[in-house]
Design a protein around this motif. Sequence first.
Motif, PDB file in Angstrom:
ATOM      1  N   ASP A  18      64.788 -26.387  42.117  1.00  0.00           N
ATOM      2  CA  ASP A  18      63.343 -26.271  41.896  1.00  0.00           C
ATOM      3  C   ASP A  18      62.967 -24.955  41.218  1.00  0.00           C
ATOM      4  OD1 ASP A  18      64.301 -25.407  44.423  1.00  0.00           O
ATOM      5  OD2 ASP A  18      62.301 -25.390  45.306  1.00  0.00           O
ATOM      6  N   HIS A  19      63.940 -24.044  41.119  1.00  0.00           N
ATOM      7  CA  HIS A  19      63.706 -22.754  40.471  1.00  0.00           C
ATOM      8  C   HIS A  19      64.400 -22.643  39.106  1.00  0.00           C
ATOM      9  CE1 HIS A  19      62.037 -21.108  44.297  1.00  0.00           C
ATOM     10  NE2 HIS A  19      62.788 -22.077  44.775  1.00  0.00           N
ATOM     11  N   THR A  20      65.294 -23.595  38.797  1.00  0.00           N
ATOM     12  CA  THR A  20      66.127 -23.448  37.584  1.00  0.00           C
ATOM     13  C   THR A  20      66.195 -24.667  36.667  1.00  0.00           C
ATOM     14  OG1 THR A  20      68.098 -24.232  38.760  1.00  0.00           O
ATOM     15  CG2 THR A  20      67.728 -21.838  38.720  1.00  0.00           C
ATOM     16  N   PHE A  21      65.811 -25.855  37.136  1.00  0.00           N
ATOM     17  CA  PHE A  21      66.090 -27.041  36.307  1.00  0.00           C
ATOM     18  C   PHE A  21      65.161 -27.151  35.100  1.00  0.00           C
ATOM     19  CE2 PHE A  21      68.763 -30.144  39.111  1.00  0.00           C
ATOM     20  CZ  PHE A  21      69.739 -29.176  39.227  1.00  0.00           C
ATOM     21  N   GLY A  22      64.153 -26.284  35.008  1.00  0.00           N
ATOM     22  CA  GLY A  22      63.382 -26.210  33.768  1.00  0.00           C
ATOM     23  C   GLY A  22      63.991 -25.260  32.750  1.00  0.00           C
ATOM     24  N   ASN A  23      65.101 -24.589  33.105  1.00  0.00           N
ATOM     25  CA  ASN A  23      65.692 -23.578  32.214  1.00  0.00           C
ATOM     26  C   ASN A  23      65.956 -24.105  30.809  1.00  0.00           C
ATOM     27  OD1 ASN A  23      65.750 -21.688  34.266  1.00  0.00           O
ATOM     28  ND2 ASN A  23      67.978 -21.500  34.357  1.00  0.00           N
ATOM     29  N   LEU A  42      56.600 -29.409  45.709  1.00  0.00           N
ATOM     30  CA  LEU A  42      57.315 -28.397  46.497  1.00  0.00           C
ATOM     31  C   LEU A  42      56.578 -27.069  46.612  1.00  0.00           C
ATOM     32  CD1 LEU A  42      60.991 -28.984  45.202  1.00  0.00           C
ATOM     33  CD2 LEU A  42      59.902 -30.000  47.210  1.00  0.00           C
ATOM     34  N   ASP A  43      55.345 -27.003  46.107  1.00  0.00           N
ATOM     35  CA  ASP A  43      54.594 -25.751  46.189  1.00  0.00           C
ATOM     36  C   ASP A  43      55.451 -24.564  45.752  1.00  0.00           C
ATOM     37  OD1 ASP A  43      52.689 -23.811  46.666  1.00  0.00           O
ATOM     38  OD2 ASP A  43      53.007 -23.757  48.831  1.00  0.00           O
ATOM     39  N   ILE A  44      56.034 -24.688  44.572  1.00  0.00           N
ATOM     40  CA  ILE A  44      56.918 -23.611  44.111  1.00  0.00           C
ATOM     41  C   ILE A  44      56.121 -22.522  43.404  1.00  0.00           C
ATOM     42  CG2 ILE A  44      57.480 -24.910  42.021  1.00  0.00           C
ATOM     43  CD1 ILE A  44      59.963 -23.312  41.872  1.00  0.00           C
ATOM     44  N   THR A  74      61.534 -21.768  36.922  1.00  0.00           N
ATOM     45  CA  THR A  74      61.232 -22.750  35.860  1.00  0.00           C
ATOM     46  C   THR A  74      60.981 -24.168  36.352  1.00  0.00           C
ATOM     47  OG1 THR A  74      63.606 -23.182  35.458  1.00  0.00           O
ATOM     48  CG2 THR A  74      62.586 -21.401  34.197  1.00  0.00           C
ATOM     49  N   ARG A  75      60.916 -24.422  37.652  1.00  0.00           N
ATOM     50  CA  ARG A  75      60.583 -25.735  38.225  1.00  0.00           C
ATOM     51  C   ARG A  75      61.712 -26.765  38.025  1.00  0.00           C
ATOM     52  NH1 ARG A  75      54.915 -27.615  36.362  1.00  0.00           N
ATOM     53  NH2 ARG A  75      54.923 -28.782  38.300  1.00  0.00           N
ATOM     54  N   VAL A  85      58.742 -13.939  26.465  1.00  0.00           N
ATOM     55  CA  VAL A  85      59.872 -13.165  25.928  1.00  0.00           C
ATOM     56  C   VAL A  85      61.102 -13.235  26.821  1.00  0.00           C
ATOM     57  CG1 VAL A  85      58.491 -11.575  24.547  1.00  0.00           C
ATOM     58  CG2 VAL A  85      58.921 -11.060  26.965  1.00  0.00           C
ATOM     59  N   ALA A  86      60.949 -13.682  28.072  1.00  0.00           N
ATOM     60  CA  ALA A  86      62.102 -13.751  28.977  1.00  0.00           C
ATOM     61  C   ALA A  86      61.765 -14.634  30.169  1.00  0.00           C
ATOM     62  CB  ALA A  86      62.490 -12.352  29.468  1.00  0.00           C
ATOM     63  N   VAL A  87      62.842 -15.117  30.794  1.00  0.00           N
ATOM     64  CA  VAL A  87      62.737 -15.856  32.055  1.00  0.00           C
ATOM     65  C   VAL A  87      63.678 -15.181  33.039  1.00  0.00           C
ATOM     66  CG1 VAL A  87      63.382 -18.032  33.189  1.00  0.00           C
ATOM     67  CG2 VAL A  87      62.096 -18.084  31.046  1.00  0.00           C
ATOM     68  N   ILE A  88      63.273 -15.117  34.302  1.00  0.00           N
ATOM     69  CA  ILE A  88      64.183 -14.656  35.355  1.00  0.00           C
ATOM     70  C   ILE A  88      64.226 -15.733  36.432  1.00  0.00           C
ATOM     71  CG2 ILE A  88      64.754 -12.810  36.997  1.00  0.00           C
ATOM     72  CD1 ILE A  88      62.911 -10.936  35.424  1.00  0.00           C
ATOM     73  N   ASN A  89      65.439 -16.101  36.864  1.00  0.00           N
ATOM     74  CA  ASN A  89      65.610 -17.038  37.978  1.00  0.00           C
ATOM     75  C   ASN A  89      65.795 -16.247  39.268  1.00  0.00           C
ATOM     76  OD1 ASN A  89      67.718 -19.151  35.931  1.00  0.00           O
ATOM     77  ND2 ASN A  89      65.585 -19.503  36.434  1.00  0.00           N
TER      78      ASN A  89
END
Length: 280
Positions: A73-78, A22-24, A40-41, A63-67
């Motif tokens: 494709d942006h959150t399922f690696g959370n 998906l070229d994210i 987070t892919r 130290v942090a992640v931001i969605n």
Amino acid sequence: MMVERHWNQIAPGVFQRRYDPLDISVGAVLGGHGVTIIDTRNNEREAREIIDEAAAQFGLPIVAVINTHAHYDHTFGNQLFAQQGIPIYGHHRIPAHFEQFEKPRLELVRRSPELEPDMDWDGVQVTPPSHLLEQPCMLSLGGRDMRVIPLGAGHTDTDLAIHIPDAKTWFLGDIIEQSGPPMFGSGAHPMGWPGVLEFLLKHIQPGDVVVPGHGEPVDREFVIQQLHCFEQLAATLCAALQNGTAIKDIVFPAEVRALWPADFLLEAAKDAYAQLPGAQ
Ligand SMILES: [Zn+2]
């Protein structure tokens, strides 16, 4: 098109890495004592790659992640970041969006994996951000200041802009797309989208770097051009709705058809018709 699949420094201490599928865009923002990862892919295995490759590149703890928004494709690696106790920031509407769109979609593709043969949903546990943001705020993460701005409904109702002032850089998620046209469906608000871009353009300065959710970094002028297309799209949909035009009979202006293929415009019309008062 040749796409560089490595951490690309786009501003001082700010990196983008473009991942398939998906070229994210995944972002890494360095502070004096830690890295913040943006998005987070698609699953735990893909998130593991982010963590390993960030460690190899930067030698600093995450130290942090931001969605940037709720889409899979942006959150399922959370989940992997959450398991490691890393705080995750995101728009306060993400949990509701997960229930309405991402979880039913995950059920569907798990039942019918042939729909997306390139994707891997094994072990995905849909994991909302630990820190839900309702108001714009300045965060200091790993020693780096960034402004995080929850937006109104546009690409989704969970979009969030991340501004790193000292690097004059913005991460906008899929509010702007470069490698393909912006996407509708899964909770898109085509009528609200122009207002979101107009709001952002009050803050994005000439010379700022804008990182889209998919594709290479762009500038303010690119955002203005995409806004023009969204304005024409919204005006066309608005007129069609007022006139009682059936979705299949809507005629879109040439500039709109130049950006979006017909099936995308069908999705946009369905979203708009479902959301406006007087919807059919
Ligand atoms: Zn999206």
